[in-house]
Design a protein around this motif. Structure first.
Motif, mmCIF file in Angstrom:
data_model
loop_
_atom_site.group_PDB
_atom_site.id
_atom_site.type_symbol
_atom_site.label_atom_id
_atom_site.label_comp_id
_atom_site.label_asym_id
_atom_site.label_seq_id
_atom_site.Cartn_x
_atom_site.Cartn_y
_atom_site.Cartn_z
ATOM 1 N N GLN A 34 90.637 -23.441 -61.954
ATOM 2 C CA GLN A 34 90.334 -22.593 -63.112
ATOM 3 C C GLN A 34 90.024 -23.470 -64.327
ATOM 4 O O GLN A 34 90.701 -24.452 -64.574
ATOM 5 C CB GLN A 34 91.538 -21.688 -63.414
ATOM 6 C CG GLN A 34 91.342 -20.750 -64.577
ATOM 7 C CD GLN A 34 90.289 -19.694 -64.347
ATOM 8 O OE1 GLN A 34 89.169 -19.832 -64.828
ATOM 9 N NE2 GLN A 34 90.616 -18.657 -63.613
ATOM 10 N N ASN A 36 90.041 -24.842 -67.926
ATOM 11 C CA ASN A 36 91.062 -24.870 -68.967
ATOM 12 C C ASN A 36 90.380 -24.799 -70.330
ATOM 13 O O ASN A 36 89.694 -25.732 -70.730
ATOM 14 C CB ASN A 36 91.883 -26.160 -68.834
ATOM 15 C CG ASN A 36 93.004 -26.241 -69.835
ATOM 16 O OD1 ASN A 36 93.426 -25.246 -70.409
ATOM 17 N ND2 ASN A 36 93.497 -27.447 -70.049
ATOM 18 N N GLN A 45 86.978 -17.440 -68.774
ATOM 19 C CA GLN A 45 87.086 -18.638 -67.951
ATOM 20 C C GLN A 45 86.666 -18.357 -66.501
ATOM 21 O O GLN A 45 86.077 -19.209 -65.857
ATOM 22 C CB GLN A 45 88.515 -19.181 -68.017
ATOM 23 C CG GLN A 45 88.852 -19.723 -69.400
ATOM 24 C CD GLN A 45 90.306 -19.605 -69.728
ATOM 25 O OE1 GLN A 45 90.768 -18.525 -70.073
ATOM 26 N NE2 GLN A 45 91.028 -20.700 -69.632
ATOM 27 N N GLU A 46 86.979 -17.162 -66.012
ATOM 28 C CA GLU A 46 86.641 -16.853 -64.629
ATOM 29 C C GLU A 46 85.129 -16.733 -64.435
ATOM 30 O O GLU A 46 84.584 -17.214 -63.453
ATOM 31 C CB GLU A 46 87.343 -15.576 -64.153
ATOM 32 C CG GLU A 46 87.137 -15.297 -62.676
ATOM 33 C CD GLU A 46 87.540 -16.442 -61.739
ATOM 34 O OE1 GLU A 46 86.889 -16.573 -60.673
ATOM 35 O OE2 GLU A 46 88.468 -17.202 -62.036
ATOM 36 N N ARG A 49 83.849 -20.191 -64.353
ATOM 37 C CA ARG A 49 84.149 -20.855 -63.077
ATOM 38 C C ARG A 49 83.210 -20.359 -61.982
ATOM 39 O O ARG A 49 82.719 -21.141 -61.178
ATOM 40 C CB ARG A 49 85.605 -20.630 -62.683
ATOM 41 C CG ARG A 49 85.905 -21.294 -61.332
ATOM 42 C CD ARG A 49 87.344 -21.409 -61.014
ATOM 43 N NE ARG A 49 87.975 -20.152 -60.695
ATOM 44 C CZ ARG A 49 89.106 -20.058 -60.017
ATOM 45 N NH1 ARG A 49 89.732 -21.144 -59.592
ATOM 46 N NH2 ARG A 49 89.635 -18.889 -59.775
ATOM 47 N N GLN A 50 82.942 -19.058 -61.957
ATOM 48 C CA GLN A 50 82.021 -18.531 -60.945
ATOM 49 C C GLN A 50 80.621 -19.130 -61.123
ATOM 50 O O GLN A 50 79.942 -19.422 -60.146
ATOM 51 C CB GLN A 50 81.983 -16.998 -60.997
ATOM 52 C CG GLN A 50 83.260 -16.351 -60.499
ATOM 53 C CD GLN A 50 83.639 -16.778 -59.098
ATOM 54 O OE1 GLN A 50 82.812 -16.917 -58.213
ATOM 55 N NE2 GLN A 50 84.921 -17.033 -58.891
ATOM 56 N N PRO A 65 86.881 -21.490 -54.996
ATOM 57 C CA PRO A 65 87.850 -21.432 -56.093
ATOM 58 C C PRO A 65 89.239 -21.850 -55.620
ATOM 59 O O PRO A 65 89.643 -21.527 -54.497
ATOM 60 C CB PRO A 65 87.832 -19.961 -56.507
ATOM 61 C CG PRO A 65 87.362 -19.223 -55.301
ATOM 62 C CD PRO A 65 86.458 -20.165 -54.545
ATOM 63 N N ASN A 67 93.205 -21.489 -56.878
ATOM 64 C CA ASN A 67 93.988 -20.672 -57.798
ATOM 65 C C ASN A 67 95.252 -21.364 -58.278
ATOM 66 O O ASN A 67 96.028 -20.790 -59.031
ATOM 67 C CB ASN A 67 94.329 -19.331 -57.138
ATOM 68 C CG ASN A 67 93.066 -18.576 -56.786
ATOM 69 O OD1 ASN A 67 92.170 -18.443 -57.608
ATOM 70 N ND2 ASN A 67 92.971 -18.110 -55.561
ATOM 71 N N TYR A 88 88.414 -30.566 -61.794
ATOM 72 C CA TYR A 88 89.150 -30.045 -62.950
ATOM 73 C C TYR A 88 88.203 -30.062 -64.139
ATOM 74 O O TYR A 88 87.575 -31.085 -64.411
ATOM 75 C CB TYR A 88 90.351 -30.935 -63.288
ATOM 76 C CG TYR A 88 91.420 -30.969 -62.224
ATOM 77 C CD1 TYR A 88 92.457 -30.042 -62.228
ATOM 78 C CD2 TYR A 88 91.401 -31.938 -61.225
ATOM 79 C CE1 TYR A 88 93.452 -30.076 -61.258
ATOM 80 C CE2 TYR A 88 92.393 -31.984 -60.256
ATOM 81 C CZ TYR A 88 93.410 -31.053 -60.272
ATOM 82 O OH TYR A 88 94.394 -31.083 -59.319
#
Length: 171
Positions: A34, A36, A45-46, A49-50, A65, A67, A88
């Protein structure tokens, strides 16, 4: 007397889930933790990330992903998901700068020439680790300037994906 179907259905679901997690032969898999958000701006944020996962996908490169919250959990989850690398990402900057406006002080006072568009500069810092290693294989940053926080952060992540793709192919 208990019904034996629910545990059997659970076993089938677990088996199908594990089949979906099976890594294709010859592919490189990157686990994406995820993002930061270290800025004071609210941003999804999601969805970022996608976008990152989507940019990493392709030509024998898979992104999944992760978790996990801690590095130790990420390492364990990455092993379980057959990842070769863990990515990261920190969103470290989202700065809005007003575009130069025509008309200066008088123009602003009269409302003339105030058609400039604000741009946001985003900065992401990222580290790529091979699973099982404690030293980063890649430690870098990317910046982008677009209209809006999400757009500029997304463009910075696109640049991140290019650097990560190149690094994992060196393996």
């Amino acid at each position: 007397m208990s019904d034996s179907r629910p545990p059997a259905l659970q076993a089938i679901k677990a088996m199908l889930s594990n089949m979906g997690n099976r890594k294709a032969s010859g592919s490189i898999r990157v686990g994406v933790v995820q993002i930061n958000n270290k800025t004071d701006k609210g941003i999804s944020q999601e969805s970022l990330r996608q976008r990152s996962i989507g940019e990493l996908q392709g030509d024998s490169l898979e992104a999944v992903p992760l978790n996990a919250i801690s590095p130790r959990e990420a390492e364990a989850e990455a092993k379980a998901k057959q990842c070769d690398f863990i990515l990261y990402t920190d969103l470290t900057g989202l700065k809005t700068s007003a575009a130069k406006k025509v008309g200066g002080f008088l123009g602003r006072a009269t409302g003339v020439g105030s058609g400039g568009v604000d741009k946001t500069e985003a900065k992401v810092e990222f580290q790529l680790f091979a699973v099982g290693e404690t030293a980063a294989r890649l430690k870098s940053a990317a910046t982008a300037k677009e209209e809006g926080d999400e757009a500029s952060a997304g463009t910075a992540l696109d640049q991140e994906a290019k650097q990560v793709s190149a690094a994992v192919r060196k393996k």
